[in-house]
Structures are given as C-alpha cells and as structure tokens.
Design an enzyme around this catalytic site. Structure first.
Site, PDB file in Angstrom:
ATOM      1  CB  SER A  28      -0.957   0.013   1.204  1.00  0.00           C
ATOM      2  OG  SER A  28      -2.141  -0.644   0.871  1.00  0.00           O
ATOM      3  CB  ALA A  41      -8.489 -15.867   1.974  1.00  0.00           C
ATOM      4  CB  THR A  93      -1.674 -22.186   1.527  1.00  0.00           C
ATOM      5  OG1 THR A  93      -1.028 -21.620   2.675  1.00  0.00           O
ATOM      6  CG2 THR A  93      -0.625 -22.799   0.620  1.00  0.00           C
ATOM      7  CE1 TYR A 131      -4.977   2.246   4.028  1.00  0.00           C
ATOM      8  CE2 TYR A 131      -5.712   0.135   3.152  1.00  0.00           C
ATOM      9  CZ  TYR A 131      -4.794   1.153   3.192  1.00  0.00           C
ATOM     10  OH  TYR A 131      -3.679   1.106   2.390  1.00  0.00           O
ATOM     11  CB  SER A 132     -12.054   0.898   1.409  1.00  0.00           C
ATOM     12  OG  SER A 132     -12.528   0.162   0.292  1.00  0.00           O
ATOM     13  CG  ASN A 133      -6.721  -2.156  -0.246  1.00  0.00           C
ATOM     14  OD1 ASN A 133      -5.734  -1.439  -0.144  1.00  0.00           O
ATOM     15  ND2 ASN A 133      -6.950  -3.173   0.573  1.00  0.00           N
ATOM     16  N   GLY A 153       2.923  -0.633   3.862  1.00  0.00           N
ATOM     17  CA  GLY A 153       2.120  -1.518   3.035  1.00  0.00           C
ATOM     18  C   GLY A 153       2.463  -2.971   3.236  1.00  0.00           C
TER      19      GLY A 153
END
Length: 389
Positions: free
Chosen positions: A89, A155, A157, A192-194, A337
């Site tokens: 980020s 989320a 492997t 926070y939001s990508n 980030g």
C-alpha cells in the site's frame, strides 16, 4: 497495500484492509528492551521469526543500512541493501501524488465526484458515485466496501496457489466491492478501503488517457531517477536482486509467494521498489519537489483514523499519507504496506531531516503482533534519534 496474511488479522475491518493488526506502540516513557543501534533494531525484528529484514535510515548521520536474515531461504543468500521488494500500500502515496498533480494542473478537482469521471461504475447495493468525491476516495472516507476482503488470493495457501497468476482488471476489482452495500454514508466516517485507490487509478486513466502506471513512471519514477522502482502490471516476477516473500497464510508450512500477478493490487498496492528509492521519493514529496504548496497542504490535511488506534494511537489520515505520533513528541508522515509475504513500514519527519524505511519478509511471529511492534519501534526510535549508530 496494507493486506496481511491471516496471522496478522483480527475480526475487524482491518482484517482485510489495512491489515487487521492489533498491538499498541509503547507510550512515551514506557519500559521497553533497549535497542541501541540500527543493527540491533533490525536484529530485533529478525528475531521474531521473519525470513529477512532490511532497513535504511537517512538523517543527520547520513545514510545508514542494516540487514538481517536471508533474501532467499532456498539458496541461503543474505539480504542486501539494494534488494527490491513489493511495497504494497505504499503504492497509494504514488497514486495520490499523481492525482494531486492533476489537481494542481487544473485538470480535475478534489470535489469532483466519482460519477463525474467514472459514470455508472460506483453503483448498486446502495453505492452511489455521485455522492463520493475524489477527496473522499483518497482519504478513505467514501464508505466503499474493501474488495480485498473477498479475494481468495490473500485468504489461504490454497487460494493463493490457485490464483497467483490470475489477471484482474480494475473494473473487476471494483465490481467485487459493488456487490456489497457501503459501510457508511460518504464523508461521515473513516475506514481503510483498497477500493478507493482502484477507483483513483481509474480516474487517472480517464483524465489523462494513460494508465496510472504510465503516469507514475513519467511523473515520479523517471524524474526522480528511481531506477529500481517498477510498476509490474501483470508480470508476476521481481526482476534483479530482490527479497523473496514467504507466508503460510495462517497455518501449515510457509511457501514462497514471490511470484504473484499483482493485478489484484493494481493502484492500491502493486509497485516494487527498494529502501533507497522509497527514501528518495518521500524526501522529494515532503520536500515540495513533486507537488505545488497548495496540493501538498491538501495531502497533509488529516482526519482521525480511529480504526488504527490499536496500532498507532492518535493516527490521522491525509491524502495518501498517514500522520503518526512519535513517542518523543510530534509525529511523522508515513504510508506502509503489506502484500503476500512482504511488509513495508516507513516514516519521514515533517522537516524531511529523518527518513526511515524498513522491510521484512515472511510471517514473523505466530500472532504478528511482536513483529509489527518491532518494525514500528525501529521507525519510532530512529526518527526520535534515540540510541547510537
């Protein structure tokens, strides 16, 4: 992109956005193990279970580096000061800088709406781009759902291995978020939001006719001579000397996650760089070489980022920059980030006299809290000027 593997997440919005990290920086005067030198502080991070650590500090004593651990656990190669890594980020500061340059050129306004530039993109399930401004996108006050919460690649492997070479378009990433209702009405809170920065990248493209990658390269990377900074697009590898990333995604053995098509991060977190290039970038930015005074002031105008209080009490968010209090008084600007296998932390004092950048690879300790504490303590202590060489 502040996205960590599950060992660092919590059952909050942070879990899939900025990181879901939960630890408390030591209060001023708190008793903590004394770390006297930069090497000591890097060693402290390494001792939490990371694969490799690299730090660069620039200040009154010049430029200093320290490394620990391995750039590759497969080959045993040590970490080198010039190694590249995924900055996650920290990409957002580059994006916000380009947007603010366009504002300074009169090509758009921070008060323009998302709908003005991207008609019909932010819609459905209560989302309304006509009510969200560019300022709210850059400052995470839009209320838009964070699309990375729904990405299998970060989320588990199995999810990573199945999707590590998948190509996403920005429109596809935004569409993921549009399947959810907003978290709050625009301008009424902070989260926070990508998704915000995917939209910012799309707006750069709409205004200029060029991709955000081209604009970042022509406006920032090339003029500053950031020769080791790369906008990889869909290319999944890190060219040249670099630190490999490792993660077990919360359980089982760690795997090498270096090869990763970062189109899933796009304008929210795809860039590759080095500590030296990041230092040069932040120095130029805070030194007024990239933005006009009015736009730099906008970038540094902050709102409370209470979601981060468990991590950095009193943190505030500007436009692509966070303001984080120092334990010695005052504070610093930052935008770290996380990407799969990589964590970047950085800080620059407002006068630009001290800059600290630290990178670690691997999951660190099983909770992630001790590793995070050690990284942020390094930045805090170096910017406070405590300890010796």
């Amino acid at each position: 992109m502040r996205i960590t593997t599950p060992h660092r997440t919590a059952a909050t919005t942070l879990a899939t956005a900025l990181a879901g990290l939960a630890f408390t920086m030591p209060a001023a005067g708190a008793s903590t193990p004394k770390q006297d030198t930069l090497q000591d502080r890097v060693n402290a991070i390494q001792s939490t279970g990371t694969a490799g650590v690299l730090a660069e500090v620039t200040g009154a004593r010049g430029q200093r580096y320290a490394t620990a651990g391995q750039a590759s656990t497969e080959t045993g190669a040590p970490v080198r000061p010039y190694d590249k890594f995924r900055i996650g980020s920290a990409t957002k500061t580059f994006i916000a800088t380009v947007v603010l340059q366009l504002v300074g050129e009169g090509r758009l306004s921070l008060n323009d709406t998302a709908e003005r530039w991207l008609p019909g993109v932010v819609t459905g399930h209560g989302n309304d781009g006509s009510k969200i401004t560019i300022r709210e996108l850059l400052q995470h006050t839009s209320g838009l759902y964070n699309y990375t919460a729904d990405l299998p690649e970060i989320a588990s492997t199995a999810g990573f291995q199945a999707g590590r070479f998948t190509t996403y378009t920005p429109a596809q990433l935004v569409a993921i978020a549009m399947r959810h209702k907003p978290d709050f009405a625009p301008g009424t809170s902070w989260e926070y939001s990508n998704t915000n920065y995917i939209l910012a990248g799309m707006i750069i493209n709409k205004v200029t006719g060029h991709s955000w990658e081209q604009e970042v390269n022509e406006r920032i990377i090339q003029p500053l001579g950031l020769r080791q900074t790369i906008t990889p697009g869909t290319y999944p590898y890190i060219p040249g000397p670099h630190m490999d990333g490792y993660s077990n995604f919360g359980s089982g053995p760690a795997i090498n996650v270096t090869a990763n098509n970062m189109s899933w991060g796009d304008a929210a977190g795809a860039i590759i760089s080095t500590t030296a290039d990041l230092t040069r970038f932040y120095s130029a930015l805070l030194g007024g070489r990239l933005l006009r005074p009015a736009q730099l002031a906008e970038m540094q105008t902050t709102v409370p980022a209470r979601e981060f209080d468990p991590i950095w009490p009193g943190a505030r968010d500007g436009l692509g920059l966070l303001w984080i209090p120092l334990t010695c008084g005052g504070g610093y600007f930052s935008h770290g980030g996380d990407a799969n296998g990589y964590s970047t932390r950085d800080g620059i004092t407002p006068d630009g006299r001290r800059i600290a950048v630290v990178e670690e690879t691997g999951d660190g300790d099983t909770s992630g809290l001790v590793t995070e504490h050690a990284m942020d303590a390094l930045v805090d202590q170096e910017l406070c000027g405590t300890g010796s060489r």
